[in-house]
Design an enzyme around this catalytic site. Structure first.
Site, PDB file in Angstrom:
ATOM      1  N   HIS A  17      -5.352  -8.388   2.684  1.00 49.84           N
ATOM      2  CA  HIS A  17      -4.741  -9.237   1.749  1.00 49.84           C
ATOM      3  C   HIS A  17      -5.094 -10.589   1.630  1.00 49.84           C
ATOM      4  CE1 HIS A  17      -1.383  -5.813   2.409  1.00 49.84           C
ATOM      5  NE2 HIS A  17      -1.958  -5.630   1.350  1.00 49.84           N
ATOM      6  N   LYS A  41      10.655   3.626  -1.718  1.00 48.15           N
ATOM      7  CA  LYS A  41      10.042   3.665  -0.329  1.00 48.15           C
ATOM      8  C   LYS A  41      10.842   3.170   0.557  1.00 48.15           C
ATOM      9  CE  LYS A  41       4.944   2.754  -1.321  1.00 48.15           C
ATOM     10  NZ  LYS A  41       4.048   1.785  -1.222  1.00 48.15           N
ATOM     11  N   ARG A  90     -11.230  -1.446  -1.325  1.00 47.98           N
ATOM     12  CA  ARG A  90     -11.821  -1.634  -0.169  1.00 47.98           C
ATOM     13  C   ARG A  90     -12.846  -0.404  -0.231  1.00 47.98           C
ATOM     14  NH1 ARG A  90      -6.353  -0.332   2.690  1.00 47.98           N
ATOM     15  NH2 ARG A  90      -6.297   0.818   0.834  1.00 47.98           N
ATOM     16  N   SER A 128      -1.969  -1.535   5.418  1.00 47.65           N
ATOM     17  CA  SER A 128      -0.759  -1.757   6.094  1.00 47.65           C
ATOM     18  C   SER A 128      -0.385  -0.532   6.613  1.00 47.65           C
ATOM     19  CB  SER A 128       0.181  -2.052   4.688  1.00 47.65           C
ATOM     20  OG  SER A 128      -0.110  -3.401   4.151  1.00 47.65           O
TER      21      SER A 128
HETATM   22  O1  PNS Z   1       0.239  -2.633  -2.477  1.00 50.65           O
HETATM   23  P1  PNS Z   1       0.374  -1.244  -3.208  1.00 50.65           P
HETATM   24  O2  PNS Z   1       1.761  -0.425  -2.653  1.00 50.65           O
HETATM   25  O3  PNS Z   1      -0.710  -0.520  -3.675  1.00 50.65           O
HETATM   26  O4  PNS Z   1       1.093  -1.798  -4.745  1.00 50.65           O
HETATM   27  C1  PNS Z   1       1.462  -1.106  -5.525  1.00 50.65           C
HETATM   28  C2  PNS Z   1       2.063  -1.778  -6.938  1.00 50.65           C
HETATM   29  C3  PNS Z   1       3.200  -2.657  -6.537  1.00 50.65           C
HETATM   30  C4  PNS Z   1       0.817  -2.591  -7.564  1.00 50.65           C
HETATM   31  C5  PNS Z   1       2.461  -0.812  -7.878  1.00 50.65           C
HETATM   32  O5  PNS Z   1       3.173   0.271  -7.465  1.00 50.65           O
HETATM   33  C6  PNS Z   1       3.065  -1.433  -9.078  1.00 50.65           C
HETATM   34  O6  PNS Z   1       2.565  -2.135  -9.788  1.00 50.65           O
HETATM   35  N1  PNS Z   1       4.324  -0.994  -9.273  1.00 50.65           N
HETATM   36  C7  PNS Z   1       5.428  -1.610 -10.298  1.00 50.65           C
HETATM   37  C8  PNS Z   1       5.847  -0.728 -11.182  1.00 50.65           C
HETATM   38  C9  PNS Z   1       4.904  -0.345 -12.337  1.00 50.65           C
HETATM   39  O7  PNS Z   1       4.373  -1.218 -13.051  1.00 50.65           O
HETATM   40  N2  PNS Z   1       4.406   0.885 -12.506  1.00 50.65           N
HETATM   41  C10 PNS Z   1       3.555   1.441 -13.107  1.00 50.65           C
HETATM   42  C11 PNS Z   1       2.019   1.055 -12.793  1.00 50.65           C
HETATM   43  S1  PNS Z   1       0.813   1.704 -13.799  1.00 50.65           S
END
Ligand code: PNS
Length: 160
Positions: A17, A41, A90, A128
């Site tokens: 990150h 979560k 990645r 993570s």
């Molecule tokens: O670190 P992560 O868990 O891979 O991040 C995922 C994240 C936070 C980017 C994604 O879950 C997100 O944008 N969530 C917000 C809800 C949302 O907009 N959902 C629709 C995505 S198409």
């Protein structure tokens, strides 16, 4: 003013990150690193702890803001006046999920562009999830999380 959002769970922040934050910072005037409040979560670290660790890591950089958000990413991005969403990829295995999310975000908000950045290859396997697993079993987190946060992350993950 070019503004990008770098969203994620950051549970906890890894060196991967941090690599992406430093790359993204060079591309825009303002980078908003945003930790998602995700009620579905059960995280290892609270959102407040994750934000605090990111703030400590980033230090005093006026062009980087660390915050948290609820709800849809595109709504948050618009509220920040952002034009870009930054995501790190990645390996090829990340691609399918990222591709789906980028296309869905584009459908929801065509004016927002998703930009993919690649971290150094030595972070290809750093996630993570693996940090949480290794840390909870007392494994060495060197080269996985920032040195300055290592003890805090390790101590917290080892608690039952
Ligand atoms: O670190 P992560 O868990 O891979 O991040 C995922 C994240 C936070 C980017 C994604 O879950 C997100 O944008 N969530 C917000 C809800 C949302 O907009 N959902 C629709 C995505 S198409």
């Amino acid at each position: 003013m070019r503004t990008a959002i770098y969203p994620g769970s950051f549970d906890p922040v890894t060196l991967g990150h941090w690599d992406i934050i430093q790359r993204a910072e060079k591309l825009v005037d303002k980078l908003v690193v945003a930790v998602l409040y995700n009620p579905s979560k059960s995280p290892a670290f609270s959102v407040e702890e994750r934000v605090a660790m990111l703030r400590e890591l980033v230090g005093d950089r006026p062009n980087i803001v660390i915050t948290s958000f609820h709800g849809l990413l595109v709504d948050f991005a618009k509220s920040q006046g952002a034009q870009f969403i930054v995501r790190g990829v990645r390996a090829f295995s990340d691609f399918e999920y990222e591709f789906q999310m980028a296309l869905m975000n584009r459908k929801l908000a065509p004016e927002l562009e998703t930009v993919f950045l690649m971290p150094k290859e030595k972070y290809s396997a750093v996630s993570s999830r693996l940090v949480r697993e290794i840390g909870s079993m007392g494994g060495n987190l060197a080269d996985l999380v920032p040195d300055t946060l290592r003890e805090r992350i390790a101590g917290r993950l080892q608690k039952p």
